[in-house]
Design a protein around this motif. Structure first.
Motif, mmCIF file in Angstrom:
data_model
loop_
_atom_site.group_PDB
_atom_site.id
_atom_site.type_symbol
_atom_site.label_atom_id
_atom_site.label_comp_id
_atom_site.label_asym_id
_atom_site.label_seq_id
_atom_site.Cartn_x
_atom_site.Cartn_y
_atom_site.Cartn_z
ATOM 1 N N HIS A 22 0.871 -1.176 0.000
ATOM 2 C CA HIS A 22 0.000 0.000 0.000
ATOM 3 C C HIS A 22 0.912 1.231 0.000
ATOM 4 O O HIS A 22 1.699 1.426 0.934
ATOM 5 C CB HIS A 22 -0.889 -0.006 1.241
ATOM 6 C CG HIS A 22 -2.010 0.976 1.199
ATOM 7 N ND1 HIS A 22 -1.825 2.313 1.416
ATOM 8 C CD2 HIS A 22 -3.341 0.813 0.972
ATOM 9 C CE1 HIS A 22 -2.976 2.943 1.335
ATOM 10 N NE2 HIS A 22 -3.919 2.052 1.063
ATOM 11 N N ARG A 55 -2.282 -3.975 -9.456
ATOM 12 C CA ARG A 55 -3.632 -3.602 -9.062
ATOM 13 C C ARG A 55 -4.575 -4.797 -9.138
ATOM 14 O O ARG A 55 -4.580 -5.564 -10.080
ATOM 15 C CB ARG A 55 -4.131 -2.493 -9.989
ATOM 16 C CG ARG A 55 -5.516 -1.960 -9.693
ATOM 17 C CD ARG A 55 -5.567 -1.177 -8.409
ATOM 18 N NE ARG A 55 -4.644 -0.052 -8.363
ATOM 19 C CZ ARG A 55 -4.481 0.710 -7.296
ATOM 20 N NH1 ARG A 55 -5.146 0.437 -6.172
ATOM 21 N NH2 ARG A 55 -3.630 1.724 -7.323
ATOM 22 N N ASN A 56 -5.356 -4.981 -8.064
ATOM 23 C CA ASN A 56 -6.400 -6.008 -8.037
ATOM 24 C C ASN A 56 -7.636 -5.354 -7.439
ATOM 25 O O ASN A 56 -7.784 -5.278 -6.218
ATOM 26 C CB ASN A 56 -5.964 -7.213 -7.204
ATOM 27 C CG ASN A 56 -7.011 -8.309 -7.193
ATOM 28 O OD1 ASN A 56 -7.916 -8.307 -8.027
ATOM 29 N ND2 ASN A 56 -6.904 -9.229 -6.250
ATOM 30 N N GLY A 57 -8.500 -4.856 -8.314
ATOM 31 C CA GLY A 57 -9.628 -4.065 -7.821
ATOM 32 C C GLY A 57 -9.130 -2.741 -7.264
ATOM 33 O O GLY A 57 -8.413 -2.006 -7.938
ATOM 34 N N ARG A 58 -9.447 -2.478 -5.997
ATOM 35 C CA ARG A 58 -9.036 -1.215 -5.374
ATOM 36 C C ARG A 58 -7.771 -1.362 -4.544
ATOM 37 O O ARG A 58 -7.330 -0.404 -3.903
ATOM 38 C CB ARG A 58 -10.177 -0.701 -4.483
ATOM 39 C CG ARG A 58 -11.469 -0.426 -5.252
ATOM 40 C CD ARG A 58 -12.559 0.125 -4.341
ATOM 41 N NE ARG A 58 -12.187 1.423 -3.774
ATOM 42 C CZ ARG A 58 -12.940 2.111 -2.928
ATOM 43 N NH1 ARG A 58 -14.132 1.615 -2.578
ATOM 44 N NH2 ARG A 58 -12.545 3.272 -2.450
ATOM 45 N N SER A 59 -7.179 -2.536 -4.538
ATOM 46 C CA SER A 59 -5.991 -2.751 -3.725
ATOM 47 C C SER A 59 -4.826 -3.252 -4.573
ATOM 48 O O SER A 59 -4.995 -3.611 -5.748
ATOM 49 C CB SER A 59 -6.295 -3.742 -2.602
ATOM 50 O OG SER A 59 -6.789 -4.948 -3.124
#
Length: 305
Positions: A22, A55-59
């Motif tokens: 993150h 990136r995997n979706g929003r994370s």
């Protein structure tokens, strides 16, 4: 890529970006802006020829290469910390560092209040992370520099352990259960339904089932749960029995109205170990935490032998 061509200052950014997965959280750990952390991630992607975080979706998730780099980056950070702290006395009252502990839910319930109080009093700057399910113990101890309170240690040469306390087992039931009084024979014990605690819920047999089999008996396990705490409502709301560690059962018996009975077949006590990675053997902070765990065990009155 050759070591001479790599800026070792980037290791710190690599470590925090891979641990956090993150950018904003990593930036906070690094003491820089999210934009600067994003630039650092771009440089590292070029250095290693891999996207590292995708990136995997929003994370963001780590690539396979990133997973492979996590432990070495952590080891470099620990080595650098030991290098610069060499000769500098460790003072837990003023130090700030992360402590990682893994154990079962029943040990956490018994030790956490006392351990937390001691930690807050003696080392207010320490940051504690506790987990109760760790499938790969060796990887956890290597990657996090953590400690484990477990009944056995993975057979790996780079792990060390020492005996922390011992516990025995009892049969647990609701207070009004027909077996709460009177003689409990093997036959009566096996006539009732049972709750089994299996950490990964992958079996319907526990240690006592082997012992029962040697006596020509078998029990009927109708509920399987992953933690000791989950076994309690299944016992309280029925006539099922559960075989649980005495320390855990005793801590809940009075408040919940549980009855504790000796097992009808002798069962070896469980030996709980304090385990850690060899690389942390000489770390004064790590040694201090291990000592604090031992202080907590003595304070709550768990048997050490």
């Amino acid at each position: 890529m050759k070591l001479s061509a790599f800026d070792l200052n980037h290791v710190r950014a690599l470590h925090h970006l891979l641990e956090e997965a993150h950018v904003t959280r990593a930036a906070k750990k690094l003491g820089i802006t999210p934009a600067a952390a994003s630039n650092a991630l771009h440089r590292l992607r070029v250095d290693f020829g891999d996207p590292l975080l995708v990136r995997n979706g929003r994370s963001l998730v780590r690539t396979q290469r990133a997973e492979e780099l996590r432990a070495p980056a952590k080891e470099v950070m620990l080595a650098a910390e030991r290098l610069f702290n060499q000769g500098r006395p460790f003072d837990p009252a003023t130090a700030t560092w992360d402590i990682y502990v893994t154990t079962s839910d029943r040990v956490a319930e018994l030790l956490l209040p006392t351990f937390d109080h001691l930690l807050g009093t003696r080392a207010p700057g320490a940051l504690l992370t506790l987990r109760t399910q760790t499938p790969d113990l060796g990887a956890f101890l290597r990657e996090h520099g953590g400690i484990a309170i477990v009944p056995e240690v993975a057979k790996e040469r780079d792990l060390r352990s020492q005996r922390l306390f011992v516990d025995d087992f009892v049969c647990v039931m609701r207070g009004a259960h027909p077996l709460a009084t009177g003689r409990m024979s093997l036959k009566r014990f096996t006539e009732w339904e049972h709750v089994l605690v299996a950490p990964l819920a992958q079996s319907r047999r526990g240690g006592i089932d082997v012992l029962l089999g040697k006596e020509g008996f078998s029990r009927r396990v109708t509920r399987v749960v992953t933690t000791f705490s989950l076994a309690l409502p299944l016992v309280l709301g029925s006539d099922r029995l559960a075989v649980l560690p005495r320390s855990f059962a005793t801590s809940h018996a009075k408040a919940l109205g549980l009855a504790l009975r000796p097992l009808p077949v002798p069962m070896p006590p469980i030996e709980m170990l304090l385990a850690w990675h060899l690389g942390n053997e000489g770390d004064p902070k790590h040694a201090w935490v291990r000592g604090l765990v031992q202080d907590a065990v003595r304070a709550v009155g768990l048997a050490t032998g």
